[in-house]
Design a protein around this motif. Structure first.
Motif, mmCIF file in Angstrom:
data_model
loop_
_atom_site.group_PDB
_atom_site.id
_atom_site.type_symbol
_atom_site.label_atom_id
_atom_site.label_comp_id
_atom_site.label_asym_id
_atom_site.label_seq_id
_atom_site.Cartn_x
_atom_site.Cartn_y
_atom_site.Cartn_z
ATOM 1 N N GLU A 259 0.856 -1.180 0.000
ATOM 2 C CA GLU A 259 0.000 0.000 0.000
ATOM 3 C C GLU A 259 0.894 1.232 0.000
ATOM 4 O O GLU A 259 1.859 1.311 0.761
ATOM 5 N N LYS A 260 0.552 2.193 -0.854
ATOM 6 C CA LYS A 260 1.346 3.409 -0.971
ATOM 7 C C LYS A 260 0.675 4.567 -0.225
ATOM 8 O O LYS A 260 -0.548 4.656 -0.168
ATOM 9 N N THR A 261 1.523 5.441 0.321
ATOM 10 C CA THR A 261 1.028 6.629 1.020
ATOM 11 C C THR A 261 1.691 7.861 0.436
ATOM 12 O O THR A 261 2.624 7.771 -0.364
ATOM 13 N N LEU A 262 1.228 9.020 0.874
ATOM 14 C CA LEU A 262 1.935 10.253 0.552
ATOM 15 C C LEU A 262 3.281 10.264 1.262
ATOM 16 O O LEU A 262 3.527 9.488 2.183
ATOM 17 N N THR A 263 4.158 11.174 0.829
ATOM 18 C CA THR A 263 5.441 11.331 1.491
ATOM 19 C C THR A 263 5.218 11.851 2.910
ATOM 20 O O THR A 263 4.437 12.760 3.133
ATOM 21 N N GLY A 264 5.911 11.284 3.856
ATOM 22 C CA GLY A 264 5.731 11.626 5.266
ATOM 23 C C GLY A 264 5.435 10.367 6.044
ATOM 24 O O GLY A 264 4.440 9.674 5.777
ATOM 25 N N PHE A 265 6.298 10.057 7.019
ATOM 26 C CA PHE A 265 6.150 8.777 7.706
ATOM 27 C C PHE A 265 4.890 8.704 8.569
ATOM 28 O O PHE A 265 4.467 7.627 8.980
ATOM 29 N N LYS A 266 4.280 9.848 8.828
ATOM 30 C CA LYS A 266 3.032 9.826 9.591
ATOM 31 C C LYS A 266 1.954 9.024 8.882
ATOM 32 O O LYS A 266 1.101 8.405 9.526
ATOM 33 N N PHE A 267 1.996 9.015 7.554
ATOM 34 C CA PHE A 267 0.991 8.265 6.798
ATOM 35 C C PHE A 267 1.217 6.764 6.939
ATOM 36 O O PHE A 267 0.264 5.979 6.978
ATOM 37 N N ILE A 268 2.485 6.364 7.015
ATOM 38 C CA ILE A 268 2.784 4.951 7.255
ATOM 39 C C ILE A 268 2.391 4.578 8.674
ATOM 40 O O ILE A 268 1.783 3.519 8.908
ATOM 41 N N GLY A 269 2.704 5.444 9.634
ATOM 42 C CA GLY A 269 2.302 5.184 11.020
ATOM 43 C C GLY A 269 0.791 5.061 11.167
ATOM 44 O O GLY A 269 0.296 4.238 11.934
ATOM 45 N N ASP A 270 0.059 5.869 10.417
ATOM 46 C CA ASP A 270 -1.405 5.817 10.482
ATOM 47 C C ASP A 270 -1.933 4.522 9.885
ATOM 48 O O ASP A 270 -2.917 3.945 10.378
ATOM 49 N N LYS A 271 -1.286 4.021 8.831
ATOM 50 C CA LYS A 271 -1.671 2.727 8.263
ATOM 51 C C LYS A 271 -1.469 1.608 9.289
ATOM 52 O O LYS A 271 -2.311 0.713 9.433
ATOM 53 N N ILE A 272 -0.344 1.672 9.995
ATOM 54 C CA ILE A 272 -0.079 0.653 11.021
ATOM 55 C C ILE A 272 -1.170 0.686 12.086
ATOM 56 O O ILE A 272 -1.658 -0.365 12.523
ATOM 57 N N ARG A 273 -1.553 1.903 12.509
ATOM 58 C CA ARG A 273 -2.602 2.045 13.520
ATOM 59 C C ARG A 273 -3.913 1.417 13.057
ATOM 60 O O ARG A 273 -4.581 0.705 13.808
ATOM 61 N N LYS A 274 -4.263 1.663 11.801
ATOM 62 C CA LYS A 274 -5.527 1.159 11.260
ATOM 63 C C LYS A 274 -5.593 -0.355 11.340
ATOM 64 O O LYS A 274 -6.572 -0.928 11.854
ATOM 65 N N TYR A 275 -4.544 -1.030 10.853
ATOM 66 C CA TYR A 275 -4.590 -2.491 10.816
ATOM 67 C C TYR A 275 -4.293 -3.120 12.173
ATOM 68 O O TYR A 275 -4.634 -4.280 12.403
ATOM 69 N N GLU A 276 -3.684 -2.361 13.053
ATOM 70 C CA GLU A 276 -3.506 -2.843 14.419
ATOM 71 C C GLU A 276 -4.871 -3.040 15.083
ATOM 72 O O GLU A 276 -5.077 -3.961 15.870
ATOM 73 N N LYS A 277 -5.806 -2.166 14.737
ATOM 74 C CA LYS A 277 -7.154 -2.239 15.302
ATOM 75 C C LYS A 277 -7.992 -3.324 14.631
ATOM 76 O O LYS A 277 -8.670 -4.103 15.291
ATOM 77 N N THR A 278 -7.937 -3.380 13.282
ATOM 78 C CA THR A 278 -8.825 -4.297 12.571
ATOM 79 C C THR A 278 -8.254 -5.706 12.434
ATOM 80 O O THR A 278 -9.011 -6.653 12.215
ATOM 81 N N GLN A 279 -6.916 -5.830 12.534
ATOM 82 C CA GLN A 279 -6.223 -7.114 12.334
ATOM 83 C C GLN A 279 -6.450 -7.678 10.933
ATOM 84 O O GLN A 279 -6.190 -8.849 10.669
ATOM 85 N N GLU A 280 -6.925 -6.819 10.031
ATOM 86 C CA GLU A 280 -7.189 -7.249 8.660
ATOM 87 C C GLU A 280 -5.895 -7.636 7.943
ATOM 88 O O GLU A 280 -5.859 -8.585 7.155
ATOM 89 N N LYS A 281 -4.833 -6.886 8.230
ATOM 90 C CA LYS A 281 -3.531 -7.144 7.616
ATOM 91 C C LYS A 281 -2.450 -7.034 8.686
ATOM 92 O O LYS A 281 -2.640 -6.371 9.706
ATOM 93 N N GLN A 282 -1.317 -7.670 8.417
ATOM 94 C CA GLN A 282 -0.222 -7.664 9.389
ATOM 95 C C GLN A 282 0.973 -6.909 8.809
ATOM 96 O O GLN A 282 1.529 -7.292 7.779
#
Length: 564
Positions: A366-389
């Motif tokens: 999955e691609k995000t905009l430049t800025g590691f906050k977007f990657i951190g936010d992706k991690i947060r999302k799937y940490e909650k849903t467990q949809e992806k690891q």
């Protein structure tokens, strides 16, 4: 904004800091204009700028203004006063002072703070927010910028830089401050009741998490030598502690280990620039090192040089990340531990090579905009849903994270991975460059590069805006004779393929990207941290020489298109 009026307001201020007052009194007209023609920009993740007097500079007054905004934002969160905020700082001029000023402003609003007793790397600040269960974090750093700079970054309760939705709330609160020179700030004595100093406990917890990353525990390191430089920054103690405990032969560049804010013994503290490696490579030649690693001053980015055929070869952030991915995924697959729902994150300006490596192992990207906050936010999302690891995240600019106990780039993690991969492949008779060449054989030869046009001051800002506007109004149909088959405008969230428009499901940003008929792509964006307009090139060729030749042609063509 009238710079003359603003200058007069500052120099007439009766409580003006004495050092800043002296600077103001010696300013020439051009200096006054640059220091006061605008306010130092507080973006959605904080601010970065040149140190000194003025509204367009970083100083105690602009830092206080930023903290008022962050304090008001923190107070909108539940139990935030007691949860508090962790504050970290690097080796730069004024970093410690800015950390204390931040704590004093927060104390004025009744917010508890935890301050590191001495300098620490940015990833440890991110970790500390989570470890101490705080409402947020502040890091005083300008990352890899020159010595004249400092900066201020803000984090949420997961240790991730604030995403735009929340960052905008801070920006709005900051913009409500009309007079930064008269912000109420409690005394040092009053602030003491709100401050807790932290150190070894957080250090040890962080080190333990980093050491647990190993993919090949107990690997034979007896004939592997790693040369390391912290570039006068914050990573010296963490990196040498972690790798030393794991038994690596780590050879420091001692002249670059002291936390020097003037970066006396390095040509630049930026691992994106080849000249920053000079002393480390010289040390590697002296001791016959296998791999050279250097961290930027705040310890979130890592540059890698690998010995190959008797030469020391500098690897780009895209190249090193592709090799890390190959190592991680192959080791997990061999051990039968590669999750079926694994996901890797990178950004819209990273090379396609990493995505091809991930796809080879059945890992989604999955691609995000430049800025590691977007990657951190992706991690947060799937940490909650467990949809992806989550399995790995990286940017082309030499930053990555391997395990999600940190939600920002982490060079300490990356050093361990570079060392482990280097030792592992050496036992197979391979260098890291051999592994990269194997990936080229499998996926195609990629050449990634950048053009960064420095455009300082008011005229520079106007020129950057002009470049982006001209590209939008007159989009190129071909570059160096190669047809543009598609383009993406992340400001309008549109992809254009001929007359067809396709909506992009991604946050908005001032970025343009052009896809070429030969499989290459070129992107343009203004830097969010420096007065630069950046162009990113991901060029695919038949071999290394072909890719390099094509890249040279594309560089020249882009400069002609934009009139530089």
């Amino acid at each position: 904004m009238d710079y003359k009026t603003e200058y007069q307001r500052w120099i007439d201020c009766p409580t003006m800091d004495a050092t800043l007052k002296l600077e103001l009194s010696t300013m020439e007209e051009a200096q006054k204009e640059d220091a006061f023609y605008t306010n130092v920009e507080f973006g959605t993740a904080g601010m970065r700028g040149v140190l000194g007097a003025g509204t367009n500079r970083l100083n105690i007054y602009t830092i206080r203004k930023a903290n008022v905004g962050f304090a008001k934002y923190i107070l909108t969160l539940p139990e935030s006063k007691e949860k508090g905020v962790v504050i970290g700082y690097d080796n730069r001029h004024m970093s410690y002072r800015f950390a204390l000023e931040s704590a004093k402003v927060l104390a004025t609003y009744g917010i508890k703070t935890y301050i590191f007793e001495s300098l620490r790397p940015t990833p440890e600040l991110s970790y500390a927010v989570r470890y101490l269960k705080c409402a947020g974090g502040i890091m005083i750093t300008a990352s890899h910028n020159p010595k004249e700079y400092n900066g201020y970054k803000v984090y949420d309760d997961t240790g991730c830089q604030l995403i735009p939705e929340w960052g905008q709330q801070v920006v709005d609160f900051v913009n409500e401050v009309e007079d930064e020179l008269n912000i109420e700030v409690c005394s040092d004595e009053q602030a003491e009741a709100f401050i807790t100093w932290v150190g070894e406990e957080v250090d040890e917890a962080y080190y333990k998490e980093v050491m647990a990353i190993e993919f090949t525990p107990n690997i034979d390191k007896s004939d592997f030598k790693l040369v390391f430089s912290p570039q006068h920054g914050t990573s010296n103690i963490p990196v040498r502690t972690v790798l030393g405990r794991l038994g690596y032969d780590i050879i420091p560049v001692l002249s670059q280990c002291a936390p020097d804010p003037d970066y006396t013994n390095t040509l630049t503290p930026n691992p994106e620039e080849a000249r920053s490696y000079d002393k480390a490579i010289a040390k590697a030649k002296e001791v016959d090192g296998d791999v050279v690693v250097i961290c930027d001053p705040d310890g979130d980015r890592l540059g890698v040089v690998a010995k190959h055929d008797g030469e020391y070869v500098l690897m780009s952030g895209n190249q090193s990340a592709a090799v890390y991915l190959e190592y991680i995924l192959s080791r997990l697959q061999d051990a039968g531990k590669l999750p079926s729902n694994a996901v890797m994150y990178n950004t819209i300006v990273t090379s396609d090579l990493g995505e091809l490596v991930a796809n080879h192992y059945g890992v989604e990207v999955e691609k995000t905009l430049t800025g590691f906050k977007f990657i951190g936010d992706k991690i947060r999302k799937y940490e909650k849903t467990q949809e992806k690891q989550f399995i790995f995240g990286y940017e082309e600019s030499y930053g990555c994270v391997i395990k999600e106990f940190v939600r920002d780039k982490d060079a300490v993690q990356a050093v361990l991975l570079a060392a482990e991969a280097g030792a592992y492949y050496k036992k197979q008779g391979k260098t890291l460059v051999d592994v990269l060449n194997d990936l080229y054989q499998r996926h195609g030869t990629f050449k990634e590069s950048q053009i960064a046009l420095s455009k300082a001051g008011a005229s520079g800002a106007a020129r950057i805006k002009e470049i982006m506007e001209n590209l939008r109004q007159n989009p190129p149909t071909s570059i160096d004779g190669v047809k543009v088959v598609a383009s993406e405008d992340y400001q309008t969230s549109k992809r254009y393929e001929g007359a067809t428009e396709i909506d992009l499901v991604i946050d908005k940003s001032n970025v343009l990207k052009y896809f070429l008929e030969d499989g290459s792509w070129i992107a343009a964006r203004p830097s969010g941290t420096e007065p630069k307009c950046k162009f990113y090139f991901s060029i695919i060729g038949k071999d290394v020489e072909d890719a390099a030749t094509k890249t040279e042609g594309y560089h020249k063509a882009v400069l002609e298109i934009i009139g530089e």
